[in-house]
Enzyme design. Structure first.
Site, PDB file in Angstrom:
ATOM      1  N   LYS A  21       0.764  -1.243  -0.010  1.00  0.00           N
ATOM      2  CA  LYS A  21      -0.034   0.138   0.086  1.00  0.00           C
ATOM      3  C   LYS A  21       0.814   1.397  -0.069  1.00  0.00           C
ATOM      4  O   LYS A  21       0.490   2.301  -0.783  1.00  0.00           O
ATOM      5  CB  LYS A  21      -0.703   0.084   1.365  1.00  0.00           C
ATOM      6  N   ARG A  96      -9.406   2.101   9.074  1.00  0.00           N
ATOM      7  CA  ARG A  96      -9.027   0.475   9.356  1.00  0.00           C
ATOM      8  C   ARG A  96     -10.227   0.058  10.095  1.00  0.00           C
ATOM      9  O   ARG A  96      -9.920  -1.167  10.404  1.00  0.00           O
ATOM     10  CB  ARG A  96      -7.939   0.987  10.422  1.00  0.00           C
ATOM     11  N   ARG A 133      11.046  -7.535   5.630  1.00  0.00           N
ATOM     12  CA  ARG A 133      11.185  -5.876   5.359  1.00  0.00           C
ATOM     13  C   ARG A 133      12.232  -5.385   6.331  1.00  0.00           C
ATOM     14  O   ARG A 133      12.029  -5.461   7.621  1.00  0.00           O
ATOM     15  CB  ARG A 133       9.513  -5.338   5.489  1.00  0.00           C
ATOM     16  N   ARG A 165      11.209  -2.685  11.511  1.00  0.00           N
ATOM     17  CA  ARG A 165      10.133  -1.890  12.499  1.00  0.00           C
ATOM     18  C   ARG A 165       9.863  -2.823  13.616  1.00  0.00           C
ATOM     19  O   ARG A 165       9.709  -4.234  13.314  1.00  0.00           O
ATOM     20  CB  ARG A 165       8.960  -1.704  11.531  1.00  0.00           C
ATOM     21  N   ARG A 176      -1.409  -8.405  13.779  1.00  0.00           N
ATOM     22  CA  ARG A 176      -1.917  -7.211  12.909  1.00  0.00           C
ATOM     23  C   ARG A 176      -2.827  -7.998  11.741  1.00  0.00           C
ATOM     24  O   ARG A 176      -3.620  -7.049  11.533  1.00  0.00           O
ATOM     25  CB  ARG A 176      -0.613  -6.645  12.302  1.00  0.00           C
TER      26      ARG A 176
HETATM   27  P1  AMP Z   1       0.644   1.087   9.333  1.00  0.00           P
HETATM   28  O1  AMP Z   1       2.001   1.720   8.733  1.00  0.00           O
HETATM   29  O2  AMP Z   1      -0.423   1.485   8.439  1.00  0.00           O
HETATM   30  O3  AMP Z   1       0.688  -0.391   9.084  1.00  0.00           O
HETATM   31  O4  AMP Z   1       0.388   1.457  10.822  1.00  0.00           O
HETATM   32  C1  AMP Z   1       1.134   1.131  11.719  1.00  0.00           C
HETATM   33  C2  AMP Z   1       0.398   1.084  13.061  1.00  0.00           C
HETATM   34  O5  AMP Z   1      -0.060   2.262  13.462  1.00  0.00           O
HETATM   35  C3  AMP Z   1      -0.811   0.246  13.126  1.00  0.00           C
HETATM   36  O6  AMP Z   1      -0.549  -1.267  13.469  1.00  0.00           O
HETATM   37  C4  AMP Z   1      -1.527   0.844  14.153  1.00  0.00           C
HETATM   38  O7  AMP Z   1      -1.158   0.663  15.306  1.00  0.00           O
HETATM   39  C5  AMP Z   1      -1.481   2.321  13.872  1.00  0.00           C
HETATM   40  N1  AMP Z   1      -2.571   2.955  12.985  1.00  0.00           N
HETATM   41  C6  AMP Z   1      -2.107   3.497  11.795  1.00  0.00           C
HETATM   42  N2  AMP Z   1      -3.343   3.777  11.251  1.00  0.00           N
HETATM   43  C7  AMP Z   1      -4.427   3.398  12.078  1.00  0.00           C
HETATM   44  C8  AMP Z   1      -5.879   3.714  12.110  1.00  0.00           C
HETATM   45  N3  AMP Z   1      -6.509   4.190  11.089  1.00  0.00           N
HETATM   46  N4  AMP Z   1      -6.374   3.101  13.054  1.00  0.00           N
HETATM   47  C9  AMP Z   1      -5.760   2.509  14.316  1.00  0.00           C
HETATM   48  N5  AMP Z   1      -4.402   2.307  14.398  1.00  0.00           N
HETATM   49  C10 AMP Z   1      -3.716   2.721  13.416  1.00  0.00           C
END
Ligand code: AMP
Length: 225
Positions: A21, A96, A133, A165, A176
């Site tokens: 994404k 989300r 990654r 990460r 996740r």
């Molecule tokens: P991502 O890089 O999009 O995978 O986001 C990393 C982390 O940020 C996720 O695992 C959540 O802990 C938090 N996060 C990002 N966007 C959201 C969202 N829209 N709702 C809840 N948590 C979020």
């Protein structure tokens, strides 16, 4: 609809962690000339800067859990008020959950979504991608154990340290993915019912996926005009 409006794109990108994404949203943002708004990147920047919000979300993020809907809705509502997002936007990582999707409808009532992309990559493929990654801790450039930086885990772009990460460990990834299935996947029928869903195959070379995405989104945007 005025001429200016015709050229806008208002997109959401859904897809499992590791579906690509982030990479694809950067490219779509460049192609359509819209801001790439990644809630994950915004939260990571807050953690790195040590802001009050960053301190609040760090442990939640590291464990792979979701930050509360209330906090995320505030973050995105504020971001979508900035001048660059008043007509078009590419959302990555938001919504989300269904409550976030419902709230997004309210926030964007004056500039509704055109297309919600479901970037489809099977679970077994993303598990392998994510655990391999690696990412620059300074500028966020992505690498992998298969395609590392040229010099000893030092970023080719900015010289920063390239690391895994904390939420890319196998334990956090499984958490996740389970949350994706229970909380985020219900957004697929949610947007399908609204007639804006577009499923795109996310397998293959990144350039091929980009070409596929741009062609499919262009088609949809043209059909809406
Ligand atoms: P991502 O890089 O999009 O995978 O986001 C990393 C982390 O940020 C996720 O695992 C959540 O802990 C938090 N996060 C990002 N966007 C959201 C969202 N829209 N709702 C809840 N948590 C979020």
């Amino acid at each position: 609809m005025d001429d200016h409006e015709i050229t806008r794109a208002r997109l959401v990108m859904l897809g499992r962690q590791g579906a690509g994404k982030g990479t694809q949203c950067v490219r779509l943002a460049a192609h359509f000339g819209e801001p790439h708004i990644s809630t994950g990147d915004m939260l990571r920047a807050a953690v790195a800067a040590g802001t009050k919000m960053g301190l609040r979300v760090k442990d939640i993020m590291d464990s792979g859990a979701l930050v509360s809907d209330e906090l995320m809705i505030n973050v995105i509502a504020e971001r979508l008020e900035l001048p660059d997002a008043t007509r078009g936007y590419i959302l990555d990582g938001f919504p989300r959950t269904v409550p976030q999707g419902e709230e997004l409808d309210e926030i964007t009532a004056d500039r509704p979504l055109h297309v919600v992309i479901n970037l489809d990559v099977p679970e077994e493929v993303v598990i392998e991608r994510i655990t391999k990654r690696r990412v620059c801790s300074t500028c966020g450039t992505n690498y992998s154990t298969d395609v590392p930086p040229t010099r000893n885990w030092t970023c080719d772009v900015c010289g920063g340290e390239v690391v895994q990460r904390p939420d890319d460990t196998e334990e956090a990834v499984l958490e996740r993915l389970a949350l994706y299935a229970s909380e985020t996947l219900p957004l697929v029928p949610f947007y399908d019912e609204r007639g804006v869903l577009l499923s795109v195959d996310g397998l293959g070379e990144a350039d091929d996926v980009t070409a596929r995405l741009i062609a499919a989104v262009d088609d949809r945007l043209v059909a809406r005009r």
